[in-house]
Design a protein around this motif. Structure first.
Motif, PDB file in Angstrom:
ATOM      1  N   VAL A 206      25.471 -22.976 -26.728  1.00 22.51           N
ATOM      2  CA  VAL A 206      26.257 -22.119 -27.611  1.00 22.51           C
ATOM      3  C   VAL A 206      27.736 -22.383 -27.346  1.00 22.51           C
ATOM      4  N   ALA A 207      28.480 -22.723 -28.392  1.00 21.03           N
ATOM      5  CA  ALA A 207      29.923 -22.942 -28.271  1.00 21.03           C
ATOM      6  C   ALA A 207      30.656 -21.925 -29.137  1.00 21.03           C
ATOM      7  N   ALA A 208      31.801 -21.456 -28.656  1.00 14.41           N
ATOM      8  CA  ALA A 208      32.611 -20.493 -29.410  1.00 14.41           C
ATOM      9  C   ALA A 208      33.974 -20.385 -28.759  1.00 14.41           C
ATOM     10  N   ASP A 209      34.941 -19.924 -29.537  1.00 12.56           N
ATOM     11  CA  ASP A 209      36.278 -19.681 -29.002  1.00 12.56           C
ATOM     12  C   ASP A 209      36.494 -18.211 -28.666  1.00 12.56           C
ATOM     13  N   ARG A 210      36.011 -17.321 -29.503  1.00 12.86           N
ATOM     14  CA  ARG A 210      36.197 -15.895 -29.273  1.00 12.86           C
ATOM     15  C   ARG A 210      35.074 -15.364 -28.388  1.00 12.86           C
ATOM     16  N   ALA A 211      35.441 -14.459 -27.473  1.00 10.17           N
ATOM     17  CA  ALA A 211      34.451 -13.902 -26.562  1.00 10.17           C
ATOM     18  C   ALA A 211      33.341 -13.183 -27.313  1.00 10.17           C
ATOM     19  N   VAL A 212      33.701 -12.437 -28.368  1.00  9.04           N
ATOM     20  CA  VAL A 212      32.689 -11.680 -29.111  1.00  9.04           C
ATOM     21  C   VAL A 212      31.706 -12.620 -29.804  1.00  9.04           C
ATOM     22  N   ASP A 213      32.200 -13.733 -30.329  1.00  3.73           N
ATOM     23  CA  ASP A 213      31.316 -14.696 -30.983  1.00  3.73           C
ATOM     24  C   ASP A 213      30.334 -15.293 -29.985  1.00  3.73           C
ATOM     25  N   ARG A 214      30.853 -15.640 -28.804  1.00  6.22           N
ATOM     26  CA  ARG A 214      29.991 -16.224 -27.779  1.00  6.22           C
ATOM     27  C   ARG A 214      28.950 -15.214 -27.306  1.00  6.22           C
ATOM     28  N   GLU A 215      29.396 -14.000 -27.045  1.00  9.75           N
ATOM     29  CA  GLU A 215      28.484 -12.970 -26.536  1.00  9.75           C
ATOM     30  C   GLU A 215      27.360 -12.672 -27.517  1.00  9.75           C
ATOM     31  N   VAL A 216      27.703 -12.508 -28.787  1.00 11.88           N
ATOM     32  CA  VAL A 216      26.684 -12.183 -29.791  1.00 11.88           C
ATOM     33  C   VAL A 216      25.748 -13.363 -30.005  1.00 11.88           C
ATOM     34  N   ALA A 217      26.299 -14.570 -30.123  1.00 12.11           N
ATOM     35  CA  ALA A 217      25.455 -15.743 -30.351  1.00 12.11           C
ATOM     36  C   ALA A 217      24.488 -15.964 -29.192  1.00 12.11           C
ATOM     37  N   MET A 218      24.972 -15.789 -27.971  1.00 10.47           N
ATOM     38  CA  MET A 218      24.097 -15.987 -26.818  1.00 10.47           C
ATOM     39  C   MET A 218      23.010 -14.917 -26.761  1.00 10.47           C
ATOM     40  N   ARG A 219      23.352 -13.695 -27.110  1.00 12.14           N
ATOM     41  CA  ARG A 219      22.330 -12.640 -27.143  1.00 12.14           C
ATOM     42  C   ARG A 219      21.254 -12.960 -28.172  1.00 12.14           C
ATOM     43  N   LEU A 220      21.669 -13.398 -29.352  1.00 10.78           N
ATOM     44  CA  LEU A 220      20.685 -13.673 -30.401  1.00 10.78           C
ATOM     45  C   LEU A 220      19.825 -14.889 -30.066  1.00 10.78           C
ATOM     46  N   VAL A 221      20.412 -15.901 -29.436  1.00  8.94           N
ATOM     47  CA  VAL A 221      19.615 -17.044 -28.991  1.00  8.94           C
ATOM     48  C   VAL A 221      18.517 -16.569 -28.039  1.00  8.94           C
ATOM     49  N   ASP A 222      18.882 -15.715 -27.102  1.00  7.60           N
ATOM     50  CA  ASP A 222      17.909 -15.174 -26.154  1.00  7.60           C
ATOM     51  C   ASP A 222      16.806 -14.410 -26.882  1.00  7.60           C
ATOM     52  N   GLU A 223      17.184 -13.655 -27.902  1.00  5.16           N
ATOM     53  CA  GLU A 223      16.207 -12.852 -28.637  1.00  5.16           C
ATOM     54  C   GLU A 223      15.284 -13.703 -29.504  1.00  5.16           C
ATOM     55  N   THR A 224      15.689 -14.928 -29.805  1.00 13.38           N
ATOM     56  CA  THR A 224      14.794 -15.815 -30.547  1.00 13.38           C
ATOM     57  C   THR A 224      13.868 -16.601 -29.627  1.00 13.38           C
ATOM     58  N   GLY A 225      13.985 -16.392 -28.300  1.00 11.33           N
ATOM     59  CA  GLY A 225      13.019 -16.985 -27.385  1.00 11.33           C
ATOM     60  C   GLY A 225      13.506 -18.143 -26.551  1.00 11.33           C
ATOM     61  N   PHE A 226      14.834 -18.299 -26.421  1.00 14.88           N
ATOM     62  CA  PHE A 226      15.391 -19.461 -25.715  1.00 14.88           C
ATOM     63  C   PHE A 226      16.534 -19.038 -24.800  1.00 14.88           C
ATOM     64  N   ASP A 227      16.746 -19.807 -23.740  1.00 15.23           N
ATOM     65  CA  ASP A 227      17.832 -19.506 -22.814  1.00 15.23           C
ATOM     66  C   ASP A 227      19.154 -20.004 -23.383  1.00 15.23           C
ATOM     67  N   PRO A 228      20.127 -19.114 -23.602  1.00 16.81           N
ATOM     68  CA  PRO A 228      21.435 -19.567 -24.072  1.00 16.81           C
ATOM     69  C   PRO A 228      22.242 -20.147 -22.917  1.00 16.81           C
ATOM     70  N   VAL A 229      22.961 -21.228 -23.185  1.00 18.39           N
ATOM     71  CA  VAL A 229      23.849 -21.840 -22.191  1.00 18.39           C
ATOM     72  C   VAL A 229      25.238 -21.947 -22.803  1.00 18.39           C
ATOM     73  N   ASP A 230      26.224 -21.424 -22.101  1.00 21.36           N
ATOM     74  CA  ASP A 230      27.611 -21.480 -22.565  1.00 21.36           C
ATOM     75  C   ASP A 230      28.085 -22.929 -22.537  1.00 21.36           C
ATOM     76  N   ALA A 231      28.334 -23.487 -23.724  1.00 22.03           N
ATOM     77  CA  ALA A 231      28.742 -24.896 -23.838  1.00 22.03           C
ATOM     78  C   ALA A 231      30.242 -25.050 -24.019  1.00 22.03           C
ATOM     79  N   GLY A 232      30.994 -23.945 -23.862  1.00 20.09           N
ATOM     80  CA  GLY A 232      32.449 -24.057 -23.932  1.00 20.09           C
ATOM     81  C   GLY A 232      33.010 -23.710 -25.297  1.00 20.09           C
ATOM     82  N   SER A 233      34.167 -24.262 -25.579  1.00 16.46           N
ATOM     83  CA  SER A 233      34.907 -23.959 -26.800  1.00 16.46           C
ATOM     84  C   SER A 233      34.377 -24.750 -27.984  1.00 16.46           C
ATOM     85  N   ILE A 234      34.855 -24.389 -29.166  1.00 18.39           N
ATOM     86  CA  ILE A 234      34.491 -25.148 -30.367  1.00 18.39           C
ATOM     87  C   ILE A 234      35.009 -26.585 -30.274  1.00 18.39           C
ATOM     88  N   ALA A 235      36.162 -26.772 -29.665  1.00 22.61           N
ATOM     89  CA  ALA A 235      36.680 -28.137 -29.480  1.00 22.61           C
ATOM     90  C   ALA A 235      35.752 -28.970 -28.599  1.00 22.61           C
TER      91      ALA A 235
END
Length: 304
Positions: A206-235
């Motif tokens: 999961v990549a994102a620049d804003r903390a809220v975007d990263r937090e929500v995306a990682m939560r939803l990835v987890d809820e779909t059955g997979f481990d979210p990994v912080d992949a850094g910024s959009i760049a």
């Protein structure tokens, strides 16, 4: 996930093995330490969300392809309020997709009054949805799942010149995005999700620049059955583009975290096109999704 390349899951590879198995015959490969064993267990039931911490969200999913269908099913099962739309209108949405409680809507209606918008549409069409987001509040989280394949999307000069795909998406949409679910194959996503803490759980970057975007995306990835990994910024999200070691290779979270920094940006297009050529030769169509176990094995051989 892009049609044509990202296939199903062949199963976890042993880190010590020096052989990759095709059917019952081993094939020894230079510099490869992975053995493909038996397929994964099918998707397991996961907990429902009822506490204040697990607040229900209103989510719009634009796109009813392979990834979009699974997103609708899993996020509705998790208890979220789902509106789903496609380019052909709500009457064309398969009723089976709505069986989990999702509601069909027009694209214009789907993006109104929601907390999250997930864009699960072909990459080249992302440039056509900016008007839909014009009046969407700034704090609404937008997640993009698409990948660039020039044979399907047409060549985009700036990306061909080296622009990161997700930075191009940000320019087209005129707002920040998170990048998620682009590096998982349709079959793996559909069938191999597991409960948190399960052994051998596949991870998704999961990549994102804003903390809220990263937090929500990682939560939803987890809820779909997979481990979210912080992949850094959009760049930095080029590290999860097609051709990278984490792209549709079905790694667990430790393997994925270790593989992210090994990506070589200049080699991604070469590797992407090499696998695309093999897929087209074997399956006869570089645009459709063959979605077989062979594809993950092939991706591991070429991308890692």
């Amino acid at each position: 996930m892009s049609p044509g390349i990202c296939g199903g899951h062949p199963a976890r590879a042993s880190r010590r093995a020096r052989t990759i198995w095709y059917g019952s015959a081993p094939c020894r490969l230079k510099n490869q330490g992975r053995q493909v064993p038996a397929p994964r267990a099918r998707r397991e039931p996961r907990r429902q969300f009822s506490s204040e911490e697990d607040k229900i969200m209103k989510i719009a999913i634009l796109g009813t392809g392979n990834i979009g269908k699974t997103l609708v099913r899993e996020l509705a099962k998790a208890g979220h309020e789902i509106k789903v739309a496609n380019s052909r209108g709500p009457d064309t949405i398969d009723k089976e997709m709505l069986a989990s409680g999702a509601r069909a809507a027009t694209a214009e209606d789907a993006v109104k009054g929601v907390d999250v918008i997930i864009l699960s549409i072909p990459f080249e069409r992302l440039s056509t949805v900016r008007h839909l987001l014009a009046n969407v509040p700034e704090d609404t989280v937008v997640i993009d799942t698409a990948n660039y394949y020039p044979a399907r999307d047409g060549k985009i000069d700036s990306i061909e010149a080296g622009q990161v795909e997700s930075l191009w998406v940000v320019e087209q949409l005129g707002r920040p995005v998170a990048k998620a679910w682009n590096a998982i194959g349709a079959r793996s996503f559909r069938e191999y999700g597991k409960a948190p803490g399960s052994p051998d759980r596949i991870a998704i970057p999961v990549a994102a620049d804003r903390a809220v975007d990263r937090e929500v995306a990682m939560r939803l990835v987890d809820e779909t059955g997979f481990d979210p990994v912080d992949a850094g910024s959009i760049a930095d999200s080029w590290r999860q583009q097609p051709g990278s070691p984490v792209y549709c290779t079905d790694l667990d979270k430790e393997e994925l975290a270790a593989a992210l920094p090994t990506a070589e940006k200049a080699r991604l297009p070469i590797r992407r096109e090499l696998v695309a050529a093999v897929a087209q030769d074997r399956f006869g169509d570089g645009k459709s999704n063959p979605d077989t176990d062979l594809l993950v094995t092939l991706n591991r051989l070429i991308f890692m």
